[in-house]
Scaffold this motif. Structure first.
Motif: not given
Ligand SMILES: Nc1ncnc2c1ncn2[C@@H]1O[C@H](COP(=O)(O)OP(=O)(O)OP(=O)(O)O)[C@@H](O)[C@H]1O
Length: 385
Positions: A101-102, A120, A166, A168, A171-172, A175, A222, A224-225, A238, A251
């Motif tokens: 991610g960003g 992260k 934690n 999860l 997934n998001s 995805k 969004k 993905s969050n 996030d 970002h």
């Molecule tokens: N707590 C978590 N449990 C399971 N998967 C996670 C978790 N946090 C993040 N992810 C996975 O990692 C991916 C990237 O997360 P991240 O929040 O870094 O980036 P993003 O949301 O895709 O982009 P951005 O940073 O631009 O918001 C998520 O889309 C998810 O698939």
């Protein structure tokens, strides 16, 4: 005689001097003994204090690291050693990478205590000082809610700034739901699951906006969050990260934030959804995106609107502020569904939308158009660049 008296005087003086010296000696011995006792007591106190210090450090889970000087602000946060993070992720093995991610890369990792974590690794831009970083981490770690991803702790060694969350299982949303839902991820998002996700996200945001002190505005909500646990219950991730980023980092949007809604009712549902509820959700979405922030409902009101504790039928919904910012926006042709009931969302004029489930007019003066088949309609807005 005189000579004898002088002699005996001298002897008496000598005797007295001897006694005085003896007394001095006793006093010195006494003082020495007292000093030794005090030193022994002092050393006992020191040992006790050191014991307490050792005990508290080992019980709070704070390991010696670069954060050592910051113990006062880390008492609530687990500080992981970089070595443990490396082991947990198999030295940041690409196979364990679950996202990018960003803010940096995210790895799945198995921690020493048996927990599975989403790790992260924050990018270089976020490398603020240890003290500032830990202060923010302390704030974030205190924010706990069933619809927020839980922060286990962090690693702050050298240049490394790593957050441990934690993990999860499901997934998001981007995805899973947006990437084909059932077909790709094996997950089935029926209407009630989607409605539950919607209400859960609203509750998480209401908590951040209205209950956390000081309030937190996510600014980057969004798909993905929004991460799903094993029961498909949503958790917002996030949150609070904007606080870790320098203001010049682009970002996170600092003006208009959010990601536009492209398909309002997913055709993957095959028309099996509560159309009235879908239309209500659309109205709530429009309420939340009105041009004037004062007209938008608070998130706690949104929760009540979504759960029907509060009615929105009589509300006038004014024009969304975001839409005028886009170069070219059009409304896709409606998709025919098998739904028996007709539900129509109605734009009455360019500056005021009155969304009603039973009637429809359209206005194209702002480049918007809407359409519906005579029997079934799925409304979808799309943005084209
Ligand atoms: N707590 C978590 N449990 C399971 N998967 C996670 C978790 N946090 C993040 N992810 C996975 O990692 C991916 C990237 O997360 P991240 O929040 O870094 O980036 P993003 O949301 O895709 O982009 P951005 O940073 O631009 O918001 C998520 O889309 C998810 O698939």
């Amino acid at each position: 005689m005189k000579g004898e008296r002088i002699e005996s005087d001298e002897m008496r003086k000598e005797e007295r001097r001897g006694r005085t010296m003896e007394g001095d000696g006793e006093r010195v011995e006494e003082a020495k003994a007292r000093l030794i006792t005090e030193l022994q007591l002092l050393s006992q106190v020191c040992l006790t204090l050191m014991g307490c210090f050792w005990f508290s450090r080992h019980n709070s889970g704070v390991e010696p690291s670069e954060a050592d000087g910051e113990l006062s602000v880390t008492e609530k946060v687990k500080i992981y050693k970089y070595k443990e993070i490396r082991q947990a992720t198999d030295d940041f093995n690409a196979l364990n990478k679950i996202g990018e991610g960003g803010f940096g890369s995210v790895y799945k990792g198995h921690l020493k205590d048996g927990k599975v974590a989403a790790i992260k690794v924050l990018s270089a831009e976020s490398r603020q000082g240890v003290k500032e970083f830990l202060t923010e981490i302390n704030v974030i770690s205190e924010i706990q809610h069933e619809n927020l991803v839980k922060l286990y702790g962090c690693c702050v060694e050298g240049n490394h700034r790593i957050l441990v969350y934690n993990y999860l299982e499901n997934n998001s949303l981007d995805k899973t739901l947006l990437a084909g839902g059932y077909t790709r991820s094996g997950l089935q998002f029926d209407w009630s699951t989607r409605a539950n996700i919607c209400v859960g996200v609203a509750k998480g945001l209401a908590f951040l906006h209205e209950e956390v002190q000081p309030h937190i505005i996510h600014r980057d909500i969004k798909a993905s969050n929004i991460i799903l646990d094993r029961d498909l219950s949503p958790k917002i991730s996030d949150f609070g990260l904007a606080r870790l980023m320098p203001p010049n980092m682009t970002h996170v949007s600092t003006c208009v934030a959010g990601t536009i809604w492209s398909n309002l009712v997913d055709i993957a549902l095959g028309g099996v959804f509560d159309a009235e509820e879908a239309c209500r959700y659309l109205r709530i979405g429009l309420l939340c995106t009105q041009d004037s922030p004062q007209l938008r409902p608070t998130m706690s009101i949104v929760v009540k609107l979504l759960t029907e504790e509060k009615d929105i039928d009589t509300k006038k919904i004014t024009k969304p502020g975001l839409i005028s910012d886009f170069m070219d926006m059009k409304v896709r042709e409606p998709v025919e569904t098998k739904t028996e009931e007709v539900n129509r969302c109605n734009y009455t004029n360019p500056s005021s939308y009155n969304v009603s489930p039973s009637s429809r007019t359209s206005d194209n003066s702002n480049g918007y158009s809407s359409g519906a088949s005579s029997t079934n309609a799925v409304y979808s807005l799309s943005i084209t660049n």
